[in-house]
Motif scaffolding. Structure first.
Motif, short mmCIF file in Angstrom:
data_model
loop_
_atom_site.label_atom_id
_atom_site.label_comp_id
_atom_site.label_asym_id
_atom_site.label_seq_id
_atom_site.Cartn_x
_atom_site.Cartn_y
_atom_site.Cartn_z
N PRO A 43 0.81 -1.22 0.00
CA PRO A 43 0.00 0.00 0.00
C PRO A 43 0.84 1.28 0.00
O PRO A 43 1.93 1.31 0.58
N ALA A 44 0.32 2.31 -0.61
CA ALA A 44 1.03 3.60 -0.73
C ALA A 44 1.42 4.17 0.63
O ALA A 44 2.49 4.76 0.76
N GLY A 45 0.61 3.99 1.64
CA GLY A 45 0.89 4.55 2.94
C GLY A 45 2.00 3.84 3.71
O GLY A 45 2.38 4.26 4.79
N ALA A 46 2.52 2.77 3.17
CA ALA A 46 3.55 1.99 3.86
C ALA A 46 4.92 2.65 3.77
O ALA A 46 5.89 2.12 4.30
N ALA A 47 5.03 3.76 3.10
CA ALA A 47 6.25 4.58 3.02
C ALA A 47 7.41 3.84 2.38
O ALA A 47 7.51 3.79 1.17
N LEU A 48 8.29 3.26 3.17
CA LEU A 48 9.54 2.68 2.68
C LEU A 48 9.40 1.76 1.47
O LEU A 48 10.15 1.87 0.52
N HIS A 49 8.48 0.85 1.53
CA HIS A 49 8.40 -0.18 0.48
C HIS A 49 7.12 -0.08 -0.34
O HIS A 49 6.73 -1.04 -1.00
N ALA A 50 6.47 1.06 -0.32
CA ALA A 50 5.21 1.23 -1.04
C ALA A 50 5.42 1.06 -2.54
O ALA A 50 6.47 1.37 -3.08
N GLY A 51 4.38 0.52 -3.17
CA GLY A 51 4.41 0.37 -4.62
C GLY A 51 4.40 -1.09 -5.03
O GLY A 51 4.19 -1.99 -4.21
N SER A 65 15.61 -7.85 3.41
CA SER A 65 16.40 -6.73 3.95
C SER A 65 15.56 -5.90 4.91
O SER A 65 16.06 -5.42 5.92
N ALA A 66 14.27 -5.72 4.61
CA ALA A 66 13.39 -4.96 5.51
C ALA A 66 13.35 -5.62 6.88
O ALA A 66 13.46 -4.96 7.91
N VAL A 67 13.21 -6.93 6.89
CA VAL A 67 13.15 -7.68 8.14
C VAL A 67 14.53 -7.69 8.81
O VAL A 67 14.66 -7.44 10.00
N GLY A 68 15.56 -7.96 8.03
CA GLY A 68 16.91 -8.07 8.57
C GLY A 68 17.46 -6.79 9.15
O GLY A 68 18.22 -6.81 10.12
N ASN A 69 17.06 -5.66 8.58
CA ASN A 69 17.56 -4.37 9.06
C ASN A 69 16.74 -3.79 10.20
O ASN A 69 17.16 -2.83 10.84
N THR A 70 15.56 -4.35 10.44
CA THR A 70 14.64 -3.76 11.41
C THR A 70 14.43 -4.62 12.65
O THR A 70 14.28 -4.08 13.74
N PHE A 71 14.42 -5.93 12.48
CA PHE A 71 14.11 -6.83 13.59
C PHE A 71 15.35 -7.56 14.09
O PHE A 71 16.26 -7.86 13.31
N VAL A 72 15.35 -7.89 15.38
CA VAL A 72 16.39 -8.74 15.94
C VAL A 72 16.29 -10.09 15.24
O VAL A 72 15.19 -10.66 15.15
N PRO A 73 17.40 -10.60 14.69
CA PRO A 73 17.35 -11.88 13.98
C PRO A 73 16.70 -12.99 14.84
O PRO A 73 17.00 -13.12 16.02
N ALA A 133 2.93 0.70 10.58
CA ALA A 133 4.12 0.14 9.93
C ALA A 133 5.09 1.23 9.50
O ALA A 133 6.31 1.11 9.71
N ALA A 134 4.57 2.31 8.90
CA ALA A 134 5.44 3.39 8.45
C ALA A 134 6.17 4.03 9.62
O ALA A 134 7.38 4.34 9.52
N GLU A 135 5.49 4.23 10.73
CA GLU A 135 6.13 4.82 11.90
C GLU A 135 7.19 3.88 12.47
O GLU A 135 8.27 4.32 12.87
N PHE A 136 6.90 2.59 12.49
CA PHE A 136 7.85 1.64 13.07
C PHE A 136 9.10 1.50 12.19
O PHE A 136 10.21 1.49 12.66
N PHE A 137 8.87 1.38 10.87
CA PHE A 137 9.99 1.13 9.95
C PHE A 137 10.75 2.39 9.58
O PHE A 137 11.82 2.31 8.99
N ALA A 138 10.22 3.58 9.91
CA ALA A 138 10.89 4.83 9.53
C ALA A 138 12.21 5.01 10.25
O ALA A 138 12.44 4.57 11.34
#
Length: 138
Positions: A43-51, A65-73, A133-138
């Motif tokens: 969705p467009a509102g998802a910011a980082l990965h929208a489209g 990469s989204a998961v690997g860079n954001t969450f503890v493995p 999601a956008a706030e968390f991943f920003a």
């Protein structure tokens, strides 16, 4: 069991396998489940990965990469709820939890629509609380 029941059961099994492979970071298993021209629509509102992301390798790179860079493995968990299948599509309700690398807890509910071409996933449409999601991943 009719042919259409066998197809919908097979597709549901593939959805379970997709999330399991994603959770392991298993690109080989993901590749076996998806068409090479896989599309992932965010969705467009998802910011980082929208489209719309096209091409299985690009989609896997972006997802992992989204998961690997954001969450503890190893902290990410996907709990599947309702799965509804019809013809060549499966709609899956999923609760995703994880621990952010910054210590924050992540918990969001998603609905994914998987469309199949034969036995392979050809399109994945994601529906999510985009603001959270956008706030968390920003």
């Amino acid at each position: 069991m009719t042919g259409s029941e066998a197809t919908t059961d097979r597709n549901k099994t593939a959805v379970h396998a997709f999330f399991a492979a994603l959770g392991r970071g298993d690109r080989k298993a993901l590749g076996e489940l998806c068409t090479p021209d896989l599309a992932w629509v965010v969705p467009a509102g998802a910011a980082l990965h929208a489209g719309t992301h096209r091409g299985a390798e690009r989609v896997f790179d972006t997802m992992l990469s989204a998961v690997g860079n954001t969450f503890v493995p190893g902290s990410q968990r996907v709990s599947l709820g309702l799965l509804v299948a019809e013809s060549n599509a499966v709609m899956a309700e999923a609760r995703v939890t994880a621990k952010g690398v910054d210590g924050r807890a992540y918990e969001n509910v998603y609905v994914f629509v998987f469309e199949f071409e034969g036995e392979k996933i050809r399109e994945l449409r994601e529906h999510v609380d985009t603001r959270y999601a956008a706030e968390f991943f920003a």
